[in-house]
Scaffold this active site. Structure first.
Site, short mmCIF file in Angstrom:
data_model
loop_
_atom_site.label_atom_id
_atom_site.label_comp_id
_atom_site.label_asym_id
_atom_site.label_seq_id
_atom_site.Cartn_x
_atom_site.Cartn_y
_atom_site.Cartn_z
N ASN A 1 0.83 -1.20 0.00
CA ASN A 1 0.00 0.00 0.00
C ASN A 1 0.87 1.25 0.00
O ASN A 1 2.00 1.25 0.47
CB ASN A 1 -1.02 0.00 1.15
CG ASN A 1 -0.42 -0.06 2.54
OD1 ASN A 1 0.53 -0.78 2.80
ND2 ASN A 1 -1.02 0.68 3.46
N GLU B 1 0.17 5.23 0.83
CA GLU B 1 -0.75 6.26 1.28
C GLU B 1 -0.33 7.62 0.74
O GLU B 1 0.78 7.81 0.26
CB GLU B 1 -0.80 6.28 2.82
CG GLU B 1 -1.41 5.03 3.38
CD GLU B 1 -1.50 5.01 4.89
OE1 GLU B 1 -2.15 4.10 5.40
OE2 GLU B 1 -0.91 5.89 5.56
N CYS C 1 -3.96 0.60 -2.77
CA CYS C 1 -3.94 -0.64 -2.01
C CYS C 1 -2.84 -1.57 -2.50
O CYS C 1 -2.45 -1.53 -3.68
CB CYS C 1 -5.28 -1.36 -2.13
SG CYS C 1 -6.67 -0.49 -1.39
N GLU D 1 -3.05 -4.77 -3.05
CA GLU D 1 -3.55 -5.68 -4.08
C GLU D 1 -3.57 -5.02 -5.45
O GLU D 1 -3.21 -5.64 -6.45
CB GLU D 1 -4.96 -6.17 -3.72
CG GLU D 1 -5.03 -6.96 -2.42
CD GLU D 1 -5.30 -6.10 -1.19
OE1 GLU D 1 -5.88 -6.64 -0.24
OE2 GLU D 1 -4.94 -4.91 -1.18
N CYS E 1 -10.11 -5.20 0.46
CA CYS E 1 -11.25 -4.28 0.56
C CYS E 1 -12.18 -4.54 -0.63
O CYS E 1 -11.87 -5.31 -1.54
CB CYS E 1 -10.77 -2.83 0.58
SG CYS E 1 -10.14 -2.23 -1.01
N CYS F 1 -10.64 -3.82 -4.10
CA CYS F 1 -9.65 -4.83 -4.48
C CYS F 1 -10.33 -6.15 -4.85
O CYS F 1 -9.90 -6.86 -5.76
CB CYS F 1 -8.64 -5.04 -3.36
SG CYS F 1 -7.53 -3.62 -3.18
#
Length: 147
Positions: A42, A44, A53, A55, A95, A98
């Site tokens: 990830n 940010e 993310c 993934e 999530c 993803c």
């Protein structure tokens, strides 16, 4: 590659995450049907909505390396990545966004994709499939009637 080796790759990728705001590092490792492995973490951003993310990062790398149609299985792990080793006891699942991206790969591949959802410490693992965690998902197969 064993499940534990794939999870170890995901845990290692999480240690490369950029997560200064949440403090929650996530890594992802993807194995192709030919045994090739790619990873992502990830990323940010101060404008939270623009983060990426793990993934999604790994799926982009997979597309460039071998194509989404060759994705076989995915390992995801997350937790506190501030130390030398990833920590955390709860398994991390993809999530919703993803899950949709993984479903896209599953439709392109023509197979259900296995997801190994691991805790940061790697001790807890849930073996899931994209069809189980995104039932009735909408993807490329659903667009066939639109042409």
């Amino acid at each position: 590659m064993t499940e534990q080796e794939l999870i170890a790759r995901a845990r290692g990728a999480a240690l490369k995450a950029y997560a200064p705001y949440s403090g929650f590092s996530v890594g992802c490792a993807i194995e192709s049907v030919d045994g090739e492995i790619v990873t992502g973490a990830n990323l940010e951003n101060a404008c939270y909505r623009l983060g990426l993310c793990a993934e999604q990062s790994a799926l982009t790398t997979a597309q460039h390396a071998f194509g989404l149609d060759k994705v076989k299985r995915i390992a995801v792990a997350g937790g506190d990545g501030s130390g030398d080793a990833l920590a955390g006891a709860a398994p991390v699942t993809p999530c919703g966004g993803c899950r949709q991206a993984i479903l896209e790969a599953a439709h392109l591949a023509g197979r259900d994709i296995v997801i190994l959802a691991a805790s940061g410490d790697g001790e807890a693992v849930e073996r899931l499939t994209i069809e189980a965690i995104l039932p009735h998902g909408f993807g490329p197969k659903n667009l066939e009637d639109g042409a």
